[in-house]
Scaffold this active site. Structure first.
Site, PDB file in Angstrom:
ATOM      1  N   ARG A 240      -3.540  44.743 -38.340  1.00 44.35           N
ATOM      2  CA  ARG A 240      -2.283  44.932 -37.603  1.00 44.35           C
ATOM      3  C   ARG A 240      -2.347  46.144 -36.670  1.00 44.35           C
ATOM      4  O   ARG A 240      -1.731  46.147 -35.605  1.00 44.35           O
ATOM      5  CB  ARG A 240      -1.137  45.082 -38.630  1.00 44.35           C
ATOM      6  CG  ARG A 240       0.269  45.087 -38.035  1.00 44.35           C
ATOM      7  CD  ARG A 240       1.305  45.069 -39.169  1.00 44.35           C
ATOM      8  NE  ARG A 240       2.613  45.487 -38.719  1.00 44.35           N
ATOM      9  CZ  ARG A 240       3.567  44.654 -38.285  1.00 44.35           C
ATOM     10  NH1 ARG A 240       3.337  43.356 -38.244  1.00 44.35           N
ATOM     11  NH2 ARG A 240       4.728  45.119 -37.890  1.00 44.35           N
TER      12      ARG A 240
ATOM     13  N   ILE B 219       6.942  43.769 -32.140  1.00 47.26           N
ATOM     14  CA  ILE B 219       6.138  43.097 -33.160  1.00 47.26           C
ATOM     15  C   ILE B 219       7.014  43.060 -34.402  1.00 47.26           C
ATOM     16  O   ILE B 219       7.622  44.065 -34.783  1.00 47.26           O
ATOM     17  CB  ILE B 219       4.799  43.832 -33.428  1.00 47.26           C
ATOM     18  CG1 ILE B 219       4.029  43.186 -34.591  1.00 47.26           C
ATOM     19  CG2 ILE B 219       5.000  45.316 -33.710  1.00 47.26           C
ATOM     20  CD1 ILE B 219       2.620  43.793 -34.803  1.00 47.26           C
ATOM     21  N   SER B 220       7.127  41.897 -35.038  1.00 42.77           N
ATOM     22  CA  SER B 220       8.015  41.740 -36.184  1.00 42.77           C
ATOM     23  C   SER B 220       7.525  42.559 -37.378  1.00 42.77           C
ATOM     24  O   SER B 220       6.337  42.849 -37.516  1.00 42.77           O
ATOM     25  CB  SER B 220       8.102  40.270 -36.586  1.00 42.77           C
ATOM     26  OG  SER B 220       8.543  39.489 -35.494  1.00 42.77           O
ATOM     27  N   GLN B 221       8.471  42.896 -38.244  1.00 44.73           N
ATOM     28  CA  GLN B 221       8.186  43.566 -39.518  1.00 44.73           C
ATOM     29  C   GLN B 221       7.203  42.696 -40.330  1.00 44.73           C
ATOM     30  O   GLN B 221       7.320  41.472 -40.327  1.00 44.73           O
ATOM     31  CB  GLN B 221       9.534  43.674 -40.242  1.00 44.73           C
ATOM     32  CG  GLN B 221       9.518  44.194 -41.636  1.00 44.73           C
ATOM     33  CD  GLN B 221      10.839  43.870 -42.334  1.00 44.73           C
ATOM     34  OE1 GLN B 221      11.512  42.889 -42.010  1.00 44.73           O
ATOM     35  NE2 GLN B 221      11.200  44.687 -43.295  1.00 44.73           N
ATOM     36  N   PRO B 222       6.247  43.314 -41.035  1.00 40.57           N
ATOM     37  CA  PRO B 222       5.270  42.527 -41.803  1.00 40.57           C
ATOM     38  C   PRO B 222       5.930  41.500 -42.738  1.00 40.57           C
ATOM     39  O   PRO B 222       5.489  40.341 -42.798  1.00 40.57           O
ATOM     40  CB  PRO B 222       4.512  43.590 -42.607  1.00 40.57           C
ATOM     41  CG  PRO B 222       4.623  44.835 -41.796  1.00 40.57           C
ATOM     42  CD  PRO B 222       5.953  44.773 -41.113  1.00 40.57           C
TER      43      PRO B 222
END
Ligand code: SAH
Length: 222
Positions: free
Chosen positions: A38, A64-67
């Site tokens: 990431r 970028i989205s949260q994991p």
């Protein structure tokens, strides 16, 4: 001490504390999230935050989205490894990499060309060969390659874009955040005999899905 090892440790912590602790169980998803770096998808100045429990800016007012959100959406697609997957909203390409690890082939569409180009370069560098890219309005889907076994929309929509449902295979799963411009509910839509079965996966916040079957572009600050 190499950065490579540091990041592996950070990824393992992310998987344990953010994903497994919150109920993500799919081994395919967990393996992909242990593997994909990431840190390579975020801007230089933000690498220190790459594995943190929140979204990050990626330029062009996108994120970028949260994991956890990436894991939740991917798990809900119920991938077994043989699927054709359509992703709307490539962004930095992180979720694209996760999908590419967990399925047969990924077709990803991004409306902001520079983001698509950047994602394509990183994903090529990382050795992913099962991804096709297109800079286009993803609310129209990608007709040439339909039907898809799984479709994931990574931007918030006012409603389900009809072309995406039309391009979903029988038994296929579509994950999409639907709501207003500021907050949404995440839905899984399954196609059975041409009809749709819908399940809510909870509240969420995404950037706007902009296009013919999405939101109109907001006039920028003057
Ligand atoms: N999965 C991505 C999420 C990026 S944010 C990541 O983790 O990096 C959502 C992305 O959807 C943005 O890059 C935005 O430009 C894109 N997007 C919005 N509307 C779109 C549309 N109609 N077609 C394709 N991409 C769209």
């Amino acid at each position: 001490m190499s950065h490579h090892l540091d990041y592996r440790l950070l990824r393992e912590k992310m998987v344990q504390n953010q994903l497994i602790a919150r109920g993500i169980r799919d081994e395919r998803v967990l393996a992909a999230m242990r593997k994909v770096p990431r840190d390579r998808f975020v801007e230089e100045a933000l690498v220190g935050e790459a594995y943190n429990d929140h979204p990050l800016p990626i330029g062009h007012q996108q994120t970028i989205s949260q994991p956890y959100m990436v894991a939740l959406m991917t798990e809900a697609l119920e991938l077994q490894g043989e699927e054709k997957v359509l992703e709307i909203g490539t962004g930095c390409g992180y979720q694209t990499a996760i999908l590419a690890e967990a399925s047969y082939k990924v077709y990803t569409v991004e409306r902001i060309r520079p983001l698509m180009v950047k994602a394509r370069n990183i994903l090529a560098e990382l050795g992913h060969k099962n991804i096709l890219f297109k800079a286009f309005d993803g609310t129209l889907g990608w007709k040439e390659y339909a039907p898809f076994d799984a479709i994931v929309v990574t931007a918030g929509a006012p409603k389900l874009p009809q072309p995406l449902f039309d391009q979903l295979a029988e038994g296929g799963r579509l994950i999409i955040p639907i709501g207003n411009r500021f907050s949404q509910e995440l839905f899984r839509v399954t196609r059975r005999k041409g009809a749709s079965i819908t399940k809510s996966l909870g509240g969420c916040r995404f950037v706007n899905l902009i296009g013919v079957h999405g939101w109109k572009e907001q006039p920028g600050p003057s």
